[in-house]
Design a protein around this motif. Sequence first.
Motif, PDB file in Angstrom:
ATOM      1  N   GLU A 241       0.780  -1.568  -0.443  1.00  0.00           N
ATOM      2  CA  GLU A 241      -0.183  -0.323  -0.007  1.00  0.00           C
ATOM      3  C   GLU A 241       1.167   1.323  -0.621  1.00  0.00           C
ATOM      4  OE1 GLU A 241      -3.042  -0.054   3.335  1.00  0.00           O
ATOM      5  OE2 GLU A 241      -4.139   1.624   2.558  1.00  0.00           O
ATOM      6  N   ASP A 244       2.275   1.861  -3.381  1.00  0.00           N
ATOM      7  CA  ASP A 244       1.148   2.198  -4.652  1.00  0.00           C
ATOM      8  C   ASP A 244       0.859   0.643  -4.954  1.00  0.00           C
ATOM      9  OD1 ASP A 244      -1.625   1.962  -5.455  1.00  0.00           O
ATOM     10  OD2 ASP A 244      -0.686   3.044  -6.938  1.00  0.00           O
ATOM     11  N   GLY A 268     -10.009  -0.487  -0.680  1.00  0.00           N
ATOM     12  CA  GLY A 268     -10.037   0.179  -2.251  1.00  0.00           C
ATOM     13  C   GLY A 268      -8.273  -0.829  -2.448  1.00  0.00           C
ATOM     14  N   LYS A 270      -5.196  -2.638  -4.343  1.00  0.00           N
ATOM     15  CA  LYS A 270      -5.297  -3.692  -5.268  1.00  0.00           C
ATOM     16  C   LYS A 270      -4.845  -5.438  -4.376  1.00  0.00           C
ATOM     17  CE  LYS A 270      -6.158  -1.807  -9.438  1.00  0.00           C
ATOM     18  NZ  LYS A 270      -5.902  -1.945 -10.400  1.00  0.00           N
ATOM     19  N   ARG A 480      -3.239   2.003  -8.671  1.00  0.00           N
ATOM     20  CA  ARG A 480      -3.900   3.199  -7.972  1.00  0.00           C
ATOM     21  C   ARG A 480      -3.978   4.513  -8.148  1.00  0.00           C
ATOM     22  NH1 ARG A 480      -7.890   2.985  -3.585  1.00  0.00           N
ATOM     23  NH2 ARG A 480      -5.326   2.574  -2.246  1.00  0.00           N
TER      24      ARG A 480
END
Length: 495
Positions: A241, A244, A268, A270, A480
């Motif tokens: 995270e 990303d 949210g 991925k 994202r």
Amino acid sequence: MAEFDLVVRGGEVATGFGTTRCDIGVKDGRIVALGEKLADGARVVDAAGTLVLPGGVDSHCHIEEPSRGGYASTGQAEPPLTVNEESFATASSAAFAGGTTSVVCFIPQWKGYGVWERYADYRARAARGMIDHSFHQIISDPTDTVMDQEVPRLVAEGVRSLKVFLTYEPLHLNDAQYLRVLTKARTLGCLVTVHCENYEAINWRTHELLKHGMTAPKYHAWARPPVVEREATHRAIALAELVDQPIQIFHVSCEEAAEEIARAQARGVKVWGETCPQYVSLTAADMDRPGFEGAKFMCSPAPRSRAEHERVWEMIRRGTLDVISSDHCAFSFEGDRGKRQNGSDAVFRDIPNGIPGFTARLPIIFSEGVSKGRISLDEFVRLTSTNPARLMGLAPRKGAIAIGADADLALWDPKKKVTITNALMQHAIDYTPYEGMEVTGWPVMTIRRGEVVMRDGKVQAEPSTGRFLPRGPYAMIKPRGITPDGFDPAPPPAA
Ligand code: URP
Ligand code: ZN
Ligand code: ZN
């Protein structure tokens, strides 16, 4: 000349999004028509009374994988080079016998070595088999040369996923190394797949167990309880995270770890979760069978309990775990490459981890899932074929019964009752952990690119006919674009 090379007639076609009775017309290895009463082709297969499924896609399996030092601590200064007993030829037979037509397997990296040379060797090995294949690249030593020169070359060749281990000597990465892999994957547009267990915690528990004379196979599970999997899953997701970078958590064995994934998905992030048949069918008690028998069930993470199986099913139904692979990583019970390679009295730490599971994957999940009413037929198709194909960038060529897709099909008898035996597995391994298990539902025919490669258990495919499946960029694993404070030191490739 016939319009079709093959027509599969009259089956109940399961698309993963509903079923429909129709014929399938095949030309040059691809599906070119779906319809009622198609004209005869050069060959016709009568599929009446069967479910026609997209061929299984097994996106996590270890085949003919050369290793240095293996997965156990051998205590030797210069670990020997060994190769999985399962060759691409035997693995192809096992896969076809179980209704699977495509695999994604692993190019190794040994600490102190590069990866480019291994890729060439592994491509040559895989080319000798019959099954269509794509590769993950294991990264155990992310040096400048490997990450900046060799991995980009591999990605250009179509290797679009990297696998990292957060445990195992000598494969595990520390957090700094893991971050390096995540950032490089982001700049190259790759998926990262992660084995989540805490290396230091397992070492500590192992040391203490052995010190107390607790050495039998069953203590494998005691050395790595769910909390070590949960912790590493949490950390793997948190760091992904931070960067990303999309990741898939491999072989989730328990609700605790799956809940970490669910929480991140709700934010949210991925992150996708995979589980395997062993985590809904084998238990820690299996490793407590008399003598050395328990070694037959040793894999990592360790099998848990019947109650945990139900919790894993619930996480499957919730969609948190959306891929079911085999993690076929097979060692015979006997022989110098087998479970007893360090002796019949080896302590659990020195018994190789991994179990065979190619052939049994679809029957166990169908039987325990669909036949027993835990999941629908649509969910079964998506979990075992469509979802892994999509996540690995193999869709829509693989994992779908659709115009233009490869004609990879499994004709399934949903009522057939079978007692699993090792002979039925058709692998190179001398046992199956599922011996004696009764299942309802079994593949009666497997078709690979329009060619019948298994009929009533008899595999009939020429060697060296499996195709390499290179993978290009795909939207599903695009980052994202959300990083803390917007600071993005490793931007993804331009679309
Ligand atoms: O025990 C297992 N799962 N061995 C295979 C290697 C891995 O961790 O995927
Ligand atoms: Zn793993
Ligand atoms: Zn594995």
